[in-house]
Design a protein around this motif. Structure first.
Motif, PDB file in Angstrom:
ATOM      1  N   PRO A  53       0.828  -1.137  -0.155  1.00 43.86           N
ATOM      2  CA  PRO A  53      -0.025   0.078  -0.151  1.00 43.86           C
ATOM      3  C   PRO A  53       0.677   1.236  -0.229  1.00 43.86           C
ATOM      4  N   PHE A  54       2.259   1.320   0.115  1.00 41.71           N
ATOM      5  CA  PHE A  54       3.027   2.260   0.221  1.00 41.71           C
ATOM      6  C   PHE A  54       3.495   2.874  -0.959  1.00 41.71           C
ATOM      7  N   SER A  55       3.624   4.150  -1.365  1.00 38.36           N
ATOM      8  CA  SER A  55       4.103   4.809  -2.668  1.00 38.36           C
ATOM      9  C   SER A  55       4.918   6.086  -1.999  1.00 38.36           C
ATOM     10  N   CYS A  56       6.204   6.058  -2.663  1.00 37.99           N
ATOM     11  CA  CYS A  56       6.828   7.217  -2.395  1.00 37.99           C
ATOM     12  C   CYS A  56       7.535   7.685  -3.602  1.00 37.99           C
ATOM     13  N   PRO A  57       6.652   8.677  -4.383  1.00 36.12           N
ATOM     14  CA  PRO A  57       7.237   8.796  -5.785  1.00 36.12           C
ATOM     15  C   PRO A  57       8.587   9.823  -5.499  1.00 36.12           C
ATOM     16  N   GLY A  58       9.287   9.544  -6.204  1.00 37.07           N
ATOM     17  CA  GLY A  58      10.520  10.537  -6.349  1.00 37.07           C
ATOM     18  C   GLY A  58      11.572  10.019  -5.749  1.00 37.07           C
ATOM     19  N   ARG A  59      11.612   8.766  -4.970  1.00 37.93           N
ATOM     20  CA  ARG A  59      12.712   8.039  -4.183  1.00 37.93           C
ATOM     21  C   ARG A  59      13.357   6.982  -4.948  1.00 37.93           C
ATOM     22  N   ALA A  60      14.867   7.182  -5.313  1.00 35.89           N
ATOM     23  CA  ALA A  60      15.439   6.105  -5.883  1.00 35.89           C
ATOM     24  C   ALA A  60      15.680   4.888  -5.271  1.00 35.89           C
ATOM     25  N   THR A  61      15.528   5.080  -3.906  1.00 35.99           N
ATOM     26  CA  THR A  61      15.974   3.703  -3.097  1.00 35.99           C
ATOM     27  C   THR A  61      14.441   3.113  -2.716  1.00 35.99           C
ATOM     28  N   PRO A  62      14.466   1.689  -2.247  1.00 33.25           N
ATOM     29  CA  PRO A  62      13.226   1.018  -1.844  1.00 33.25           C
ATOM     30  C   PRO A  62      12.721   1.890  -0.904  1.00 33.25           C
ATOM     31  N   CYS A  63      11.304   1.938  -0.924  1.00 31.42           N
ATOM     32  CA  CYS A  63      10.676   2.668   0.197  1.00 31.42           C
ATOM     33  C   CYS A  63       9.747   1.761   0.810  1.00 31.42           C
ATOM     34  N   SER A  64       9.509   0.560   0.471  1.00 30.89           N
ATOM     35  CA  SER A  64       8.861  -0.342   1.208  1.00 30.89           C
ATOM     36  C   SER A  64       9.414  -1.876   0.863  1.00 30.89           C
ATOM     37  N   ALA A  65       9.075  -2.825   1.923  1.00 33.52           N
ATOM     38  CA  ALA A  65       9.420  -3.952   1.380  1.00 33.52           C
ATOM     39  C   ALA A  65       8.533  -5.202   2.257  1.00 33.52           C
ATOM     40  N   GLY A  66       8.803  -6.575   1.704  1.00 27.07           N
ATOM     41  CA  GLY A  66       7.811  -7.487   2.342  1.00 27.07           C
ATOM     42  C   GLY A  66       8.528  -8.263   3.206  1.00 27.07           C
ATOM     43  N   TYR A  67       8.020  -8.875   4.109  1.00 31.23           N
ATOM     44  CA  TYR A  67       8.526  -9.526   5.335  1.00 31.23           C
ATOM     45  C   TYR A  67       7.405 -10.769   5.431  1.00 31.23           C
ATOM     46  N   ALA A  68       8.146 -11.979   5.738  1.00 27.61           N
ATOM     47  CA  ALA A  68       7.047 -13.278   6.062  1.00 27.61           C
ATOM     48  C   ALA A  68       6.583 -13.069   7.175  1.00 27.61           C
ATOM     49  N   THR A  69       6.892 -12.409   8.409  1.00 25.45           N
ATOM     50  CA  THR A  69       6.175 -12.325   9.663  1.00 25.45           C
ATOM     51  C   THR A  69       6.199 -10.855  10.241  1.00 25.45           C
ATOM     52  N   TYR A  70       5.399 -10.775  11.305  1.00 22.93           N
ATOM     53  CA  TYR A  70       5.336  -9.445  11.848  1.00 22.93           C
ATOM     54  C   TYR A  70       4.811  -9.841  13.272  1.00 22.93           C
ATOM     55  N   VAL A  71       5.146  -8.898  14.157  1.00 20.80           N
ATOM     56  CA  VAL A  71       4.784  -9.011  15.623  1.00 20.80           C
ATOM     57  C   VAL A  71       3.932  -7.785  16.048  1.00 20.80           C
ATOM     58  N   GLN A  72       2.924  -7.809  17.198  1.00 24.36           N
ATOM     59  CA  GLN A  72       2.213  -6.881  17.587  1.00 24.36           C
ATOM     60  C   GLN A  72       2.766  -6.261  18.747  1.00 24.36           C
ATOM     61  N   ASN A  73       3.371  -4.932  18.651  1.00 31.35           N
ATOM     62  CA  ASN A  73       4.018  -4.534  19.871  1.00 31.35           C
ATOM     63  C   ASN A  73       3.284  -4.384  21.096  1.00 31.35           C
ATOM     64  N   PRO A  74       3.503  -3.788  22.239  1.00 30.55           N
ATOM     65  CA  PRO A  74       3.008  -3.296  23.613  1.00 30.55           C
ATOM     66  C   PRO A  74       1.945  -2.328  23.028  1.00 30.55           C
ATOM     67  N   ASP A  75       2.405  -1.169  22.148  1.00 32.53           N
ATOM     68  CA  ASP A  75       1.678   0.037  22.009  1.00 32.53           C
ATOM     69  C   ASP A  75       0.554  -0.195  20.812  1.00 32.53           C
ATOM     70  N   ASN A  76       0.468  -1.549  20.538  1.00 30.55           N
ATOM     71  CA  ASN A  76      -0.686  -1.993  19.266  1.00 30.55           C
ATOM     72  C   ASN A  76      -0.065  -1.633  17.996  1.00 30.55           C
ATOM     73  N   SER A  77       1.198  -1.105  18.030  1.00 32.11           N
ATOM     74  CA  SER A  77       1.704  -1.295  16.661  1.00 32.11           C
ATOM     75  C   SER A  77       2.180  -2.239  15.966  1.00 32.11           C
ATOM     76  N   TYR A  78       2.757  -2.499  14.966  1.00 32.65           N
ATOM     77  CA  TYR A  78       3.043  -3.711  14.270  1.00 32.65           C
ATOM     78  C   TYR A  78       4.485  -3.739  13.436  1.00 32.65           C
ATOM     79  N   SER A  79       5.447  -4.326  13.880  1.00 33.57           N
ATOM     80  CA  SER A  79       6.893  -4.529  13.289  1.00 33.57           C
ATOM     81  C   SER A  79       6.923  -5.712  12.531  1.00 33.57           C
TER      82      SER A  79
END
Length: 94
Positions: A53-79
């Motif tokens: 879902p991420f787009s970053c027009p004008g950046r020449a480097t990767p702006c997003s990447a896919g990972y096989a797994t994630y965790v939910q943090n204590p503050d309810n964010s995801y890493s």
């Protein structure tokens, strides 16, 4: 009577065991996270998407990447966890 009691106990244990089994993540999914300027995944506040879902027009480097797994943090964010899944970087710009 012992046979019936044993059968009922076995069924009850099977039902109880399956009721508390955590759902498994699909092993074929790739979960996308935005990257900072150093190429490290950033935490996000919503469930990770399986389509980028991420787009970053004008950046020449990767702006997003896919990972096989994630965790939910204590503050309810995801890493993202683990290493970047090969071939899932999104390059935009030049």
């Amino acid at each position: 009577m012992k046979k019936i009691g044993f059968g009922i106990l076995a069924v009850a244990l099977a039902v109880a065991g399956s009721a508390f089994t955590a759902p498994k993540k699909d092993l074929n999914n790739v979960y996308y996270f935005p990257l900072n300027n150093l190429g490290q995944p950033q935490s996000i506040s919503t469930l990770p998407q399986t389509e980028n879902p991420f787009s970053c027009p004008g950046r020449a480097t990767p702006c997003s990447a896919g990972y096989a797994t994630y965790v939910q943090n204590p503050d309810n964010s995801y890493s993202a966890t683990g290493t970047m899944v090969s071939g899932t970087e999104e390059y935009v710009g030049d």
